[in-house]
Enzyme design. Sequence first.
Site, PDB file in Angstrom:
ATOM      1  N   GLY A 198       0.847  -1.198   0.000  1.00  0.00           N
ATOM      2  CA  GLY A 198       0.000   0.000   0.000  1.00  0.00           C
ATOM      3  C   GLY A 198       0.876   1.239   0.000  1.00  0.00           C
ATOM      4  O   GLY A 198       2.042   1.211  -0.422  1.00  0.00           O
ATOM      5  N   PHE A 199       0.325   2.339   0.501  1.00  0.00           N
ATOM      6  CA  PHE A 199       1.093   3.589   0.510  1.00  0.00           C
ATOM      7  C   PHE A 199       2.344   3.463   1.372  1.00  0.00           C
ATOM      8  O   PHE A 199       3.430   3.882   0.982  1.00  0.00           O
ATOM      9  CB  PHE A 199       0.212   4.744   0.994  1.00  0.00           C
ATOM     10  CG  PHE A 199      -0.802   5.169  -0.022  1.00  0.00           C
ATOM     11  CD1 PHE A 199      -0.413   5.775  -1.200  1.00  0.00           C
ATOM     12  CD2 PHE A 199      -2.161   4.947   0.191  1.00  0.00           C
ATOM     13  CE1 PHE A 199      -1.343   6.166  -2.156  1.00  0.00           C
ATOM     14  CE2 PHE A 199      -3.100   5.327  -0.752  1.00  0.00           C
ATOM     15  CZ  PHE A 199      -2.695   5.941  -1.931  1.00  0.00           C
TER      16      PHE A 199
ATOM     17  N   GLY B 201       3.895   0.644   2.444  1.00  0.00           N
ATOM     18  CA  GLY B 201       4.830  -0.372   1.965  1.00  0.00           C
ATOM     19  C   GLY B 201       5.572   0.055   0.705  1.00  0.00           C
ATOM     20  O   GLY B 201       6.789  -0.140   0.583  1.00  0.00           O
TER      21      GLY B 201
ATOM     22  N   ARG C  72       8.129  14.077  13.927  1.00  0.00           N
ATOM     23  CA  ARG C  72       7.034  15.070  13.913  1.00  0.00           C
ATOM     24  C   ARG C  72       7.298  16.166  14.943  1.00  0.00           C
ATOM     25  O   ARG C  72       7.128  17.365  14.652  1.00  0.00           O
ATOM     26  CB  ARG C  72       5.706  14.355  14.214  1.00  0.00           C
ATOM     27  CG  ARG C  72       5.217  13.552  13.024  1.00  0.00           C
ATOM     28  CD  ARG C  72       3.927  12.802  13.319  1.00  0.00           C
ATOM     29  NE  ARG C  72       3.392  12.239  12.084  1.00  0.00           N
ATOM     30  CZ  ARG C  72       2.652  11.138  12.012  1.00  0.00           C
ATOM     31  NH1 ARG C  72       2.351  10.460  13.114  1.00  0.00           N
ATOM     32  NH2 ARG C  72       2.200  10.710  10.846  1.00  0.00           N
TER      33      ARG C  72
ATOM     34  N   HIS D  43       2.357   4.321  20.889  1.00  0.00           N
ATOM     35  CA  HIS D  43       2.061   5.049  19.651  1.00  0.00           C
ATOM     36  C   HIS D  43       0.567   5.356  19.687  1.00  0.00           C
ATOM     37  O   HIS D  43      -0.222   4.766  18.995  1.00  0.00           O
ATOM     38  CB  HIS D  43       2.402   4.170  18.450  1.00  0.00           C
ATOM     39  CG  HIS D  43       2.320   4.893  17.143  1.00  0.00           C
ATOM     40  ND1 HIS D  43       2.911   6.106  16.916  1.00  0.00           N
ATOM     41  CD2 HIS D  43       1.725   4.556  15.972  1.00  0.00           C
ATOM     42  CE1 HIS D  43       2.672   6.484  15.670  1.00  0.00           C
ATOM     43  NE2 HIS D  43       1.952   5.562  15.077  1.00  0.00           N
TER      44      HIS D  43
HETATM   45  N1  LIG Z   1       3.460   2.688  12.896  1.00  0.00           N
HETATM   46  C1  LIG Z   1       3.207   3.832  12.304  1.00  0.00           C
HETATM   47  O1  LIG Z   1       3.783   4.844  12.684  1.00  0.00           O
HETATM   48  C2  LIG Z   1       2.220   3.917  11.178  1.00  0.00           C
HETATM   49  C3  LIG Z   1       2.107   5.096  10.428  1.00  0.00           C
HETATM   50  C4  LIG Z   1       1.231   5.111   9.343  1.00  0.00           C
HETATM   51  C5  LIG Z   1       0.469   3.995   9.037  1.00  0.00           C
HETATM   52  N2  LIG Z   1       0.593   2.863   9.817  1.00  0.00           N
HETATM   53  C6  LIG Z   1      -0.177   1.652   9.529  1.00  0.00           C
HETATM   54  O2  LIG Z   1       0.416   0.954   8.433  1.00  0.00           O
HETATM   55  C7  LIG Z   1      -0.572   0.117   7.815  1.00  0.00           C
HETATM   56  C8  LIG Z   1      -0.541   0.298   6.290  1.00  0.00           C
HETATM   57  O3  LIG Z   1      -0.885   1.622   5.938  1.00  0.00           O
HETATM   58  P1  LIG Z   1      -1.028   2.041   4.408  1.00  0.00           P
HETATM   59  O4  LIG Z   1      -1.215   3.506   4.388  1.00  0.00           O
HETATM   60  O5  LIG Z   1       0.042   1.426   3.605  1.00  0.00           O
HETATM   61  O6  LIG Z   1      -2.420   1.316   4.031  1.00  0.00           O
HETATM   62  P2  LIG Z   1      -2.883   0.866   2.547  1.00  0.00           P
HETATM   63  O7  LIG Z   1      -4.349   0.552   2.640  1.00  0.00           O
HETATM   64  O8  LIG Z   1      -2.405   1.832   1.529  1.00  0.00           O
HETATM   65  O9  LIG Z   1      -2.082  -0.490   2.296  1.00  0.00           O
HETATM   66  C9  LIG Z   1      -2.271  -1.662   3.021  1.00  0.00           C
HETATM   67  C10 LIG Z   1      -1.909  -2.807   2.094  1.00  0.00           C
HETATM   68  O10 LIG Z   1      -1.903  -4.025   2.852  1.00  0.00           O
HETATM   69  C11 LIG Z   1      -2.326  -5.029   1.950  1.00  0.00           C
HETATM   70  N3  LIG Z   1      -2.683  -6.251   2.681  1.00  0.00           N
HETATM   71  C12 LIG Z   1      -3.835  -6.547   3.342  1.00  0.00           C
HETATM   72  N4  LIG Z   1      -3.766  -7.803   3.832  1.00  0.00           N
HETATM   73  C13 LIG Z   1      -2.552  -8.299   3.487  1.00  0.00           C
HETATM   74  C14 LIG Z   1      -1.888  -9.533   3.696  1.00  0.00           C
HETATM   75  N5  LIG Z   1      -2.471 -10.516   4.399  1.00  0.00           N
HETATM   76  N6  LIG Z   1      -0.652  -9.706   3.193  1.00  0.00           N
HETATM   77  C15 LIG Z   1      -0.045  -8.721   2.487  1.00  0.00           C
HETATM   78  N7  LIG Z   1      -0.628  -7.524   2.250  1.00  0.00           N
HETATM   79  C16 LIG Z   1      -1.860  -7.325   2.743  1.00  0.00           C
HETATM   80  C17 LIG Z   1      -3.492  -4.383   1.210  1.00  0.00           C
HETATM   81  O11 LIG Z   1      -3.841  -5.101   0.025  1.00  0.00           O
HETATM   82  C18 LIG Z   1      -2.920  -2.998   0.939  1.00  0.00           C
HETATM   83  O12 LIG Z   1      -2.256  -2.933  -0.318  1.00  0.00           O
HETATM   84  C19 LIG Z   1      -1.917   0.516   8.466  1.00  0.00           C
HETATM   85  O13 LIG Z   1      -2.275  -0.420   9.464  1.00  0.00           O
HETATM   86  C20 LIG Z   1      -1.605   1.868   9.091  1.00  0.00           C
HETATM   87  O14 LIG Z   1      -2.461   2.153  10.165  1.00  0.00           O
HETATM   88  C21 LIG Z   1       1.452   2.817  10.854  1.00  0.00           C
END
Ligand SMILES: NC(=O)c1ccc[n+]([C@@H]2O[C@H](COP(=O)([O-])OP(=O)(O)OC[C@H]3O[C@@H](n4cnc5c(N)ncnc54)[C@H](O)[C@@H]3O)[C@@H](O)[C@H]2O)c1
Length: 316
Positions: free
Chosen positions: A11-12, A14, A158, A182
């Site tokens: 996703g965004f 990754g 941040r 977090h």
């Molecule tokens: N720790 C942090 O500081 C922080 C900051 C921002 C976002 N996040 C978290 O990171 C995660 C991803 O965010 P994003 O913006 O990339 O979301 P996104 O929706 O753009 O991408 C998530 C991706 O995960 C994929 N996915 C779902 N199930 C899967 C599986 N079993 N195996 C492999 N891929 C799978 C989806 O198809 C999608 O492409 C979210 O849970 C978000 O809350 C954490």
Amino acid sequence: MRKKVTVVGAGFYGSTTAQRLAEYDIFDTVVLTDIIEGKPEGLALDLNQSRPVEGYETKVVGVTTGPAGEGYEALEGSHVVIITAGLPRKPGMSRMDLLEVNAKIVRQVAENVAKFAPQAVVVVVSNPLDEMTALTQMATGFPRERVMGQAGVLDTARFTHFVAEELGVAVGSVRTLTLGSHGDTMVPVPSQCTVDGRPLAEVLPADRIEALVDRTRNGGAEVVALLKTGSAYYAPSAAAARMARAIAEDSGAVIPVCAWVDGEFGISGVYLGVQAELGAQGVRRVVETPLTDAELAGLREAAEAVRAKQADVASL
Ligand SMILES: NC(=O)c1ccc[n+]([C@@H]2O[C@H](COP(=O)([O-])OP(=O)(O)OC[C@H]3O[C@@H](n4cnc5c(N)ncnc54)[C@H](O)[C@@H]3O)[C@@H](O)[C@H]2O)c1
């Protein structure tokens, strides 16, 4: 040094993490996986085509994975695995609203990581972060020092940005620190913050520091509210990539991460945001940063807030 790193979830978060890792040009291979057929392959192709322009040799390999673990053999030999799979927040949601849905995803991913990359160091980013990190350790059965979460590098970045903006100085002259969870019990640590080496309290009045601390605590929600369709990813991916780099380079960098705490600060048996020294085997040691009484009390409060929730994830 040429190594292999895997990013699960294209996703965004990754895909931008894969881009940063590839552009470091210190890895042989960056593997990017997702369950949406064609998405990781397409992103990998696109990233590889940027190599002649950006001038890096690292190859990105995109792989679609299936529900029975199909495709996970691509992770074999990974030194670091970053788990970004899972839903992000929508406006008005708290990170905890993602608990059940993301627990199912992260558990399945973690089990496959244990099977196909049993020597890897795992960096978890999926939310709610502290709970997903604990769950990943349980599901992989890895030593606790080989599983950590990303939160502190981002929260600290941040905080640093907000202080630099407030004072109109370069971000490079500001050092800040946040510990704890977090989420709501994030613990910004003003006593460790400096601007050109001077204590933050000498250059900013207490009410302005408090306002910036508050904005930092809500830093993720502020971006979510503006984007409306997902959460932040540029600063988050920079944070996760930097952790992976410290691990891959066995650098010994001391950075804030979500790590297993076992006696430090008088706290035991919980994954918590602390400063830690990172190396090839993950967390080399938790660093006991000097804290004021109020900051220490905040850290202990954060530990208790996440402890019960982390125990609960075992049943999810
Ligand atoms: N720790 C942090 O500081 C922080 C900051 C921002 C976002 N996040 C978290 O990171 C995660 C991803 O965010 P994003 O913006 O990339 O979301 P996104 O929706 O753009 O991408 C998530 C991706 O995960 C994929 N996915 C779902 N199930 C899967 C599986 N079993 N195996 C492999 N891929 C799978 C989806 O198809 C999608 O492409 C979210 O849970 C978000 O809350 C954490």
